[in-house]
Scaffold this active site. Structure first.
Site, PDB file in Angstrom:
ATOM      1  CD  GLU A 257       5.795   1.140   3.273  1.00 30.87           C
ATOM      2  OE1 GLU A 257       4.597   1.453   3.116  1.00 30.87           O
ATOM      3  OE2 GLU A 257       6.289   0.102   2.781  1.00 30.87           O
ATOM      4  CD  GLU A 286       4.134  -0.467  -4.509  1.00 31.82           C
ATOM      5  OE1 GLU A 286       5.331  -0.659  -4.214  1.00 31.82           O
ATOM      6  OE2 GLU A 286       3.222  -0.436  -3.650  1.00 31.82           O
TER       7      GLU A 286
END
Length: 491
Positions: A257, A286
């Protein structure tokens, strides 16, 4: 130029309101009272309606008609590219449908959490059916006669098509399956054992966040059922989760994250509250979270540093030393959960979801048949049966949120990360020595300069191509995985 100035002033307010909507979602996932769900759904629907009204305002159409894009500089032209594309999409979507999707998303999320906790798929099905129907309507409205799934995919990866992703994924699958089979035939490495205090996990997770460059003055780390990152600019928050038997879950969820958050924090501040002031796509997003988590965070160099930090925090880990720790961090083992999967098997989890959600949107699969279809596909791909719904079709939050088209960007991000790591190794030749000292500034600085600072300035594939000097492909990821796990497992 007044039309452009007026449009950008309107856009900044719209972007600010969008950030408020995101904060409502963050609050719902972290600290919202359990009884506030119905009211929160109405609040989120109201904000969504206001946002849709602003994005489809006739004034926006008038400003767009009055602006000569060729008279703008490169940044202005990039702003216009995003605004024109978003306006075209927004005006195809009825306001009532946008509000209903927002309302259903909030309610469906709560129902999913309840069903997951109770291992009761039937409890979730009515809301899932409603969300699928709404997303089919949205896809049809946005597609304008084209493929509804491709239309939904544009929200997450502009320019991508299901056919193009299917070809890339088809090239990945056989080599991943072969590598997995070869590794799992070998003896499993030694694993961590014992309990690890959850408050100590959270303390070390915050150390890791700072080590990877997360600015805590513009962010915070909280706990949630499903880790996520939220926000952009000067307010970028992340969540993680803890398990006393598995501290790696906490630490690598945090690093993952932080990759997302660092991207948002690293964007040129001049782009704040404009279409360029956020990550350009979920695939590029991502790529940052996966390269932080895997190529960097699970590298032999960094795990040696982490090994010492964990011994300081928890005492003896029951492992022979840094090499055994590195093997434990990267162990392949059977499992059900995508977010806990090793690098070799992770993409196989994603490909399962990609195929199922395409069928759901196309009407080839209905919600009532999803559990059976999931379980059959999982057993075919992984060789063992799903034991409970929370390890199967209830494990991910995405479909309750209506995020159809999101899943394939996870594997696309891995492909991008493989390309970026190949370029990074050449650009920062002493990266391993730096990581062994717990110094991530060289590698994260390279990523910030070559990827993150651009925000939405370039199209997704162009961002990766400019950083790497060549078009992205699955080759570097496969070569990295085969080299790393071939050495670890002797295959």
């Amino acid at each position: 130029m007044s039309a452009f100035d007026d449009l950008m002033a309107h856009e900044r307010q719209t972007q600010a309101l969008s950030q408020v909507a995101g904060r409502l979602g963050w609050d719902q996932e972290t600290v919202m009272p359990r009884g506030a769900g119905a009211q929160r759904a109405e609040e989120m629907a109201a904000v969504a309606a206001i946002l849709h009204e602003r994005r489809t305002s006739p004034a926006v159409g008038d400003w767009l008609a009055a602006i000569d894009d060729a008279a703008l500089d490169a940044v202005g032209q990039a702003q216009m590219r995003h605004i024109r594309r978003d306006y075209a999409r927004a005006t195809r979507l009825p306001a009532a449908l946008a509000a209903e999707i927002a309302r259903t998303r909030s309610l469906a999320h709560q129902r999913w959490a309840e069903a997951r906790g109770a291992e009761d798929v039937a409890h979730f099905l009515p809301m899932l059916e409603r969300m699928i129907e709404l997303k089919r309507q949205e896809g049809a409205a946005l597609a304008d006669g084209g493929d509804p799934y491709d239309a939904l995919l544009q929200d997450y990866e502009p320019g991508a098509t299901a056919a193009g992703l299917e070809a890339m994924f088809g090239a990945l699958r056989p080599r991943l399956v072969a590598l997995r089979a070869a590794c799992l035939e070998k003896p499993a490495p030694e694993a961590l054992s014992g309990d690890y205090d959850e408050s100590a996990q959270m303390r070390l997770s915050r150390v890791l966040a700072k080590t990877f460059g997360y600015d805590m003055a513009r962010g915070r780390v909280d706990k949630a059922v499903h880790p996520f990152s939220s926000g952009s600019g000067d307010d970028v928050r992340i969540t993680t989760r803890t398990n006393p038997a598995d501290p790696f879950n906490c630490f690598y969820s945090t690093i993952h994250e932080v990759g997302h958050a660092a991207y948002e924090q690293g964007i040129d501040p001049a782009y704040g509250l404009t279409p360029l002031g956020q990550g350009v796509s979920m695939g590029v997003h991502e790529s940052q979270s996966r390269i932080y988590e895997n190529q960097l965070g699970r590298s032999r160099a960094f795990t040696g540093w982490l090994y010492e930090r964990m011994r300081e925090a928890f005492g003896d880990l029951g492992l022979a030393g840094p090499d055994a720790f590195y093997a434990a961090v990267n162990a392949l083992k059977p499992g059900y959960i995508r977010t806990e999967a090793d690098e070799v098997q992770y993409n196989l989890h994603v490909l399962l979801r990609f195929d199922l959600e395409r069928d759901l949107i196309a009407g080839k699969l209905e919600a009532a048949d999803l559990e059976e279809a999931w379980n059959a596909r999982f057993e075919a791909d992984f060789g063992y049966a799903v034991d409970k719904p929370s390890n199967g079709c209830l494990q991910d939050v995405h479909w309750s949120e209506g995020l159809f088209g999101y899943f394939p960007t996870y594997t696309l991000g891995n492909v991008y990360a493989g390309c970026l790591m190949q370029a990074l190794r050449a650009a920062v030749p002493d990266w391993e020595a730096q990581l062994a000292e717990g110094d991530l500034s060289g590698v994260t600085g390279w990523l910030r300069e070559n990827v993150q600072r651009h925000g939405g300035l370039y199209e997704p594939r162009e961002v990766i191509t400019r950083a790497c000097g060549q078009e992205p492909s699955e080759g570097p990821l496969l070569e990295y995985l085969e080299a790393k796990f071939g050495a670890l497992y002797g295959v």
